[in-house]
Design a protein around this motif. Structure first.
Motif, PDB file in Angstrom:
ATOM      1  N   ASP A   1      -2.334  14.749   3.567  1.00  0.00           N
ATOM      2  CA  ASP A   1      -3.147  13.723   2.903  1.00  0.00           C
ATOM      3  C   ASP A   1      -2.486  12.663   2.858  1.00  0.00           C
ATOM      4  O   ASP A   1      -2.948  11.329   3.040  1.00  0.00           O
ATOM      5  N   LEU A   2      -1.279  12.383   2.415  1.00  0.00           N
ATOM      6  CA  LEU A   2      -0.598  11.197   2.523  1.00  0.00           C
ATOM      7  C   LEU A   2      -0.476  10.396   3.727  1.00  0.00           C
ATOM      8  O   LEU A   2      -0.368   9.332   3.851  1.00  0.00           O
TER       9      LEU A   2
ATOM     10  N   ARG B   1       1.720   7.139  -6.525  1.00  0.00           N
ATOM     11  CA  ARG B   1       0.331   7.969  -6.721  1.00  0.00           C
ATOM     12  C   ARG B   1       0.796   9.345  -6.246  1.00  0.00           C
ATOM     13  O   ARG B   1       0.561  10.480  -7.013  1.00  0.00           O
ATOM     14  N   TYR B   2       1.531   9.756  -4.982  1.00  0.00           N
ATOM     15  CA  TYR B   2       1.774  10.881  -4.787  1.00  0.00           C
ATOM     16  C   TYR B   2       3.270  11.560  -5.497  1.00  0.00           C
ATOM     17  O   TYR B   2       3.733  12.315  -5.323  1.00  0.00           O
TER      18      TYR B   2
ATOM     19  N   SER C   1      -6.925  -0.121   8.641  1.00  0.00           N
ATOM     20  CA  SER C   1      -7.651  -1.224   8.181  1.00  0.00           C
ATOM     21  C   SER C   1      -7.196  -2.475   7.910  1.00  0.00           C
ATOM     22  O   SER C   1      -7.818  -3.729   7.866  1.00  0.00           O
TER      23      SER C   1
ATOM     24  N   GLU D   1      -4.867   5.433   7.573  1.00  0.00           N
ATOM     25  CA  GLU D   1      -6.209   4.512   6.987  1.00  0.00           C
ATOM     26  C   GLU D   1      -5.739   3.186   6.829  1.00  0.00           C
ATOM     27  O   GLU D   1      -6.489   2.281   7.203  1.00  0.00           O
ATOM     28  N   ALA D   2      -4.680   2.962   5.780  1.00  0.00           N
ATOM     29  CA  ALA D   2      -4.357   1.962   5.464  1.00  0.00           C
ATOM     30  C   ALA D   2      -3.957   0.880   6.411  1.00  0.00           C
ATOM     31  O   ALA D   2      -4.223  -0.319   6.824  1.00  0.00           O
TER      32      ALA D   2
ATOM     33  N   GLY E   1      -2.443  10.864   6.144  1.00  0.00           N
ATOM     34  CA  GLY E   1      -3.714  10.314   6.407  1.00  0.00           C
ATOM     35  C   GLY E   1      -4.055   8.905   5.745  1.00  0.00           C
ATOM     36  O   GLY E   1      -4.690   8.071   6.272  1.00  0.00           O
ATOM     37  N   GLU E   2      -3.552   8.715   4.654  1.00  0.00           N
ATOM     38  CA  GLU E   2      -3.769   7.561   3.704  1.00  0.00           C
ATOM     39  C   GLU E   2      -2.757   6.287   4.422  1.00  0.00           C
ATOM     40  O   GLU E   2      -3.446   5.334   4.352  1.00  0.00           O
TER      41      GLU E   2
ATOM     42  N   LEU F   1       1.113   4.173  -2.812  1.00  0.00           N
ATOM     43  CA  LEU F   1       1.014   5.777  -2.350  1.00  0.00           C
ATOM     44  C   LEU F   1       2.163   6.620  -2.814  1.00  0.00           C
ATOM     45  O   LEU F   1       2.036   7.407  -3.247  1.00  0.00           O
TER      46      LEU F   1
ATOM     47  N   TYR G   1       1.220  17.933  -0.211  1.00  0.00           N
ATOM     48  CA  TYR G   1       0.252  16.642   0.163  1.00  0.00           C
ATOM     49  C   TYR G   1       0.411  16.063   1.303  1.00  0.00           C
ATOM     50  O   TYR G   1       0.036  14.897   1.573  1.00  0.00           O
TER      51      TYR G   1
ATOM     52  N   LYS H   1       0.935  -1.206  -0.208  1.00  0.00           N
ATOM     53  CA  LYS H   1       0.035  -0.162  -0.096  1.00  0.00           C
ATOM     54  C   LYS H   1       0.916   1.242  -0.223  1.00  0.00           C
ATOM     55  O   LYS H   1       0.672   2.246  -0.615  1.00  0.00           O
TER      56      LYS H   1
END
Ligand SMILES: Cc1cc2nc3c(=O)[nH]c(=O)nc-3n(C[C@H](O)[C@H](O)[C@H](O)COP(=O)(O)OP(=O)(O)OC[C@H]3O[C@@H](n4cnc5c(N)ncnc54)[C@H](O)[C@@H]3O)c2cc1C
Length: 461
Positions: free
Chosen positions: A399-400, A366-367, A410, A406-407, A402-403, A363, A396, A359
């Protein structure tokens, strides 16, 4: 605050003597920060006084006085924390226990009684001189016993002996009222009601001040080796970790690190990293009471490594060689710090470590961000670094992060397995912990510290 900082200064001088109360800003510079990267470190307040008591009685009097006058108190240890936990963010008192640094080793009970201001380095040395061993090793040996307890520190050697919580058998603490409590003792078993001692461990200076601790020591291992296992594919390295543990071998440490980051740390120290093959490497520290025990563990690890496509291993046997390897590993953070925005310490069940890494790769793509990832693979604990771009904090970054959080959650994990909440992770603490749990914690804080004088603005907003 009921009174001015000038009056607080006079009050403190009457408790500890003039010499140990510092008001000049230049003389307290080092106490206004911890090791949190500059880009995100909270700012220290303007009106502060630094006090250095020499005894439990003096700490007790300081707290009683501060509580009566409603003056915030910020306990500091070695200031090696990474979440702004000890930074004095409001006007008030900085409390350093550095003069309280005595250590006595009780060889019969395999325990040490250490004052809170003693450093990790002091404790390792004292144990060694008594023929014993204190295994815990978060990267900076300047951390103090009080800080290690307040943050429940972990580090590289937790696979076999656990984190700070596993070593602490007793604590002497001071409540904001000045009352002195001794919790636990030189005991292996203790079931006297709720375990307040374990509540204090990891409480980040928000419930009480720790002045002394009883800590478990271990026999010194007669033999130890450090293995460096190179892998071309990270998946292979990570898959090998649970297999090693299932093989019946429990190393002191199993660290995952990328070659790029190891070279950066070695360069930073003016050294050369000894294994240049394999972009993904496992560093494994093994210890035992005989050479045979350690070498048969090495053989089992080699079998697992071979099955998972590892290249040729390096086996470091001498003390100096092993220390050099640990030093390079411990300095990755320092080497990268200048270009870093933040260091995360996401922790997931070991079996989900690879999922988290995949993950993070996604990221990173993506970033378009370089995200160095390494950590305590044997504990499912990863340090992910968010880096600056052209010397600036990228837009970013939040936001990064935060992701990544979250991963982590989860996958059944937590956003911090080592560094704690401090000042920096308050938002995430609220986001990822249930309201009920937060409320229970708030109530506990209120019971211990109804006037909120101890380390205010940490853990809770
Ligand atoms: C290079 C590097 C590597 C690191 N690696 C690791 C690692 O692998 N694992 C890990 O867990 N951590 C690691 N850390 C973080 C840090 O070393 C630990 O969090 C350490 O336990 C902090 O101890 P300290 O004495 O420096 O505490 P400080 O940073 O001074 O304070 C930390 C917290 O403890 C509280 N506190 C301090 N003393 C007392 C006391 N006597 N009573 C009550 N509260 C107190 C403070 O108020 C603050 O909330 C690393 C840090 C660095 C710089």
């Amino acid at each position: 605050m009921r009174i001015s900082i000038k009056e607080v200064t006079e009050g403190l001088k009457s408790i500890v003597g003039e010499e140990w109360v510092i008001t000049e800003r230049e003389s307290m510079e080092g106490y206004l920060r911890d090791e949190t990267p500059d880009a995100i470190r909270p700012k220290a307040a303007e009106n502060l006084v630094l006090v250095k008591p020499s005894s439990t009685r003096e700490v007790s009097e300081i707290l009683r006085y501060a509580n009566e006058m409603l003056v915030p108190v910020f306990p500091v240890g070695g200031r090696t924390g990474l979440v702004g936990g000890c930074v004095p963010i409001e006007d008030g008192i900085i409390l350093s226990l550095e003069r309280m640094n005595k250590i006595e080793v009780d060889v019969e009970n395999l325990m040490a009684v250490a004052e809170a201001g003693a450093t990790l380095g002091d404790l390792i040395k004292a144990a060694d001189e008594a023929g014993l061993f204190f295994p815990l090793h978060p990267g900076d040996e300047g951390a103090q016993i009080g800080g290690l307890i307040a943050t429940n520190a972990g580090g590289v050697r937790a696979v076999k002996y656990g984190v700070m919580r596993n070593y602490v058998k007793g604590v002497e603490i001071i409540l904001p009222t000045g009352e002195i409590l001794n919790l636990g003792g030189m005991l292996i078993k203790n079931n006297m009601g709720y375990d307040l001692m374990h509540l204090i461990i990891g409480s980040e200076g928000t419930l009480c001040v720790v002045t002394k601790a009883i800590l478990k020591l271990y026999p010194r291992s007669r033999y130890s080796v450090t293995l460096i296992l190179p892998f071309n594919k990270r998946e292979d390295a990570i898959r090998a970790v649970p297999e090693i543990l299932r093989s019946g071998v429990t190393p002191l440490a199993i660290e995952y690190v990328g070659l790029k980051e190891l070279n950066a740390a070695a360069n930073h120290l003016g050294e050369e990293w000894p294994v240049q093959s394999g972009d993904a490497q496992l560093l494994i520290i093994l210890s035992g009471s005989s050479e045979d025990e350690v070498y048969s563990a090495c053989e089992r690890i080699s079998e697992v490594a071979e099955k998972n496509n590892a290249g040729e291993a390096l086996i470091a046997e001498t003390h100096d060689e092993q220390e050099r390897i640990l030093k390079v590993r411990s300095n990755i953070y320092t080497a990268l710090k200048r270009d870093m925005v933040d260091i995360l310490d996401a922790t997931v069940p070991m079996s989900r470590l690879l999922d988290l890494m995949i993950k993070i790769d996604e990221l990173s793509k993506r970033y378009g961000a370089y995200l160095p990832v390494y950590g305590h693979a044997g504990d499912g604990n990863l340090h992910v670094h968010v880096m600056k771009e052209n010397g600036e904090v990228p837009s970013y970054a939040d936001d990064l992060k935060g992701e990544i959080y979250e991963a982590t959650v989860s996958l059944g994990g937590v956003i911090t397995g080592e560094h704690g909440v401090g000042r920096l992770r308050i938002k995430e603490f609220h986001r990822f912990l249930s309201e009920k749990e937060r409320n229970l914690m708030r109530e506990i804080k209120r019971v211990f510290d109804p006037n909120n004088i101890l380390n205010p603005g940490k853990i809770f907003p």
